[in-house]
Design an enzyme around this catalytic site. Structure first.
Site, PDB file in Angstrom:
ATOM      1  N   LYS A  99       0.520  -1.100   0.128  1.00 55.72           N
ATOM      2  CA  LYS A  99      -0.047   0.357   0.060  1.00 55.72           C
ATOM      3  C   LYS A  99       0.998   0.917   0.325  1.00 55.72           C
ATOM      4  O   LYS A  99       0.311   1.944  -0.411  1.00 55.72           O
ATOM      5  CB  LYS A  99      -1.187  -0.052   1.295  1.00 55.72           C
ATOM      6  N   GLU A 125      -1.824   7.848   7.603  1.00 57.26           N
ATOM      7  CA  GLU A 125      -2.557   8.551   6.912  1.00 57.26           C
ATOM      8  C   GLU A 125      -3.579   9.900   7.393  1.00 57.26           C
ATOM      9  O   GLU A 125      -3.563   8.711   8.651  1.00 57.26           O
ATOM     10  CB  GLU A 125      -3.120   8.159   5.575  1.00 57.26           C
ATOM     11  N   ARG A 171      -7.393  -7.763  -8.230  1.00 59.37           N
ATOM     12  CA  ARG A 171      -7.814  -9.201  -8.132  1.00 59.37           C
ATOM     13  C   ARG A 171      -9.563  -8.980  -9.211  1.00 59.37           C
ATOM     14  O   ARG A 171      -9.653  -7.912  -8.597  1.00 59.37           O
ATOM     15  CB  ARG A 171      -7.884  -9.574  -7.120  1.00 59.37           C
ATOM     16  N   VAL A 214     -15.034  -9.289  -4.867  1.00 60.73           N
ATOM     17  CA  VAL A 214     -16.476 -10.004  -3.888  1.00 60.73           C
ATOM     18  C   VAL A 214     -17.732  -9.251  -4.461  1.00 60.73           C
ATOM     19  O   VAL A 214     -18.364 -10.133  -5.157  1.00 60.73           O
ATOM     20  CB  VAL A 214     -16.524  -9.443  -2.475  1.00 60.73           C
TER      21      VAL A 214
END
Length: 453
Positions: A116, A200, A296, A299
């Site tokens: 990330k 952050e 990817r 869901v």
């Protein structure tokens, strides 16, 4: 197109991939653990290979056994679904070394967007807006304290390798930061085998918006509109819908353009999702910030399929086989409204504790514009080894109000019962019937404000 694909996953996503493969004339190989021997996805595949006992580390995360199954059956490609090995660049590299196509982005791209902190750095270079914070891992608690003072509280500490709502800690007061930093790093190391974290600014009144993108090897890149995933518990999504309520066309176009820019900048290929935080306050003039990219299928991808008519798994397979996308940006049109409810075997009254067990009664809803993605039937057993999701209810309507009414009707038809089994169905009924939700008042703190969760 491939002749044979192995699905390195289980449950509803494995069954969903098998169905698209069948539509394309592609033969399939299922891999399964001992508890999944009688699962529907195993029965639906052309071939099935047992890869180990129930524990994921010995089955669905067992790379040698999965590669061995692919080699044994002559599978040309592996579709990882979501979860498990779907964002593991090491697995993708091993597939390549064995001459097997990994249906996903290249390993180096996956590694870059999977970290990330690295992804933040790359997206900053591409011109995407970021919240104040770090683009490098924070290596000491002293550095964390200094950064938090500079950007202001509250802050959020995130595992650089995190995902699925895990590895995240919100810190509202300076005196809590030291313990939060230490615990988040320890948890990240235990779960993700990587203790790196970044920090952050944390916003309390925001919406979680994600943009579905598709990219090929022929400079084709499109976005398919947004999904609003703001209704969450413990940073994990419960309800997703498309389009996002109240998002004007101009903002939708800006979000989509930013997502495609970011995907192109990292050399993305296949189906992916670029996630943003959107300022919920209308006075903020539609400000948004890049949060992360998921390498990817998601869901919640069915809601995008229902409003665009694009089979995302089919596009994944085509791109991975070396073909261009079948759609261009001008072909994408969002029609109507779709919503997805994740039906989990959990007890909301006990902090969403999983409630695995035998499904003595299991009846899914039907009717016009109702889709249920599930691998369960009456007599199936919800295993304690895996995710507690039983299925996904996805409903379409010509407008949001009709869609919500239709979803409530479908939820009322859903029947799930068994010894000790509880589900999130009553919670979904409360959410979809709540006056503020019906007005489009969605934000990431919706459940906290209205359900004390």
């Amino acid at each position: 197109m491939f002749d044979k694909v192995l699905i390195a996953n289980r449950g509803e996503i494995a069954l969903r991939i098998i169905r698209t493969c069948r539509d394309l004339g592609v033969r399939t190989v299922a891999v399964y653990s001992t508890p999944d021997a009688d699962a529907q996805f195993v029965k639906a595949a052309d071939e099935a290979v047992h890869i180990g006992p129930g524990a994921p580390t010995r089955s669905y995360l067992n790379i040698p056994n999965i590669i061995g199954a692919a080699v044994k059956t002559g599978a040309e490609a592996i579709h990882p679904g979501y979860g498990f090995l779907s964002e593991d660049p090491y697995f993708a590299e091993i597939c390549a070394d064995d001459g097997i196509t990994f249906i996903g982005p290249p390993p180096d791209v996956m590694e870059n967007v999977g970290d990330k902190a690295t992804a933040r750095k790359l997206m900053t270079a591409a011109g995407l807006p970021l919240l104040p914070g770090t683009t490098e891992p924070v290596d000491s608690v002293e550095a964390a304290e200094e950064i938090a003072r500079d950007i202001g509280y509250p802050v959020i500490i995130k595992a650089a390798a995190g995902g699925g709502g895990r590895g995240i800690t919100v810190v509202r007061r300076p005196r809590d930061l030291r313990d939060a930093y230490t615990q988040t790093r320890a948890g990240a190391l235990a779960v993700f085998k990587n203790s790196a974290v970044y920090i952050e600014r944390y916003l309390t009144d925001t919406r979680h918006i994600e943009i579905q993108v598709l990219c090929d090897d022929f400079d084709g890149a499109v976005h398919l509109g947004e999904r609003d995933c703001s209704v969450q518990r413990r940073h994990q999504k419960l309800v997703e819908e498309s389009p996002g309520p109240g998002i004007p066309p101009e903002l939708r176009a800006r979000l989509g353009a930013a997502a495609v820019t970011g995907a192109r900048a990292v050399g993305y290929r296949g189906a992916g999702t670029v996630e943003f935080l959107l300022e919920a306050d209308p006075e903020a003039q539609n400000a948004f910030w890049f949060m992360e990219m998921n390498a990817r299928i998601q869901v919640e991808h069915p809601v995008t399929e229902l409003v665009t008519g694009v089979d995302l798994v089919s596009e994944q397979l085509r791109v991975a086989s070396g073909s261009p996308l079948t759609v261009k940006q001008e072909d994408i049109e969002v029609r109507g409204h779709a919503i997805e409810c994740r039906i989990n075997a959990e007890d909301p009254d006990r902090g969403f504790v999983p409630t695995p067990g035998l499904l003595e009664n299991y009846r899914t809803p039907g009717g016009p514009w109702v889709r249920v993605d599930t691998d369960y039937v009456p007599g199936s057993r919800v295993s304690p080894y895996y995710d507690s999701m039983i299925g996904k209810l996805i409903v379409w309507g010509p407008d949001r109000a009709t869609c919500l009414d239709r979803a409530l009707r479908a939820l009322s038809e859903f029947e799930v019962s068994g010894p000790g089994v509880h589900t999130t169905i009553p919670m979904h009924q409360e959410i979809l019937g709540h006056p503020e939700f019906r007005r489009g008042g969605v934000a990431t703190d919706f459940l906290e404000r209205h359900f004390a969760l």
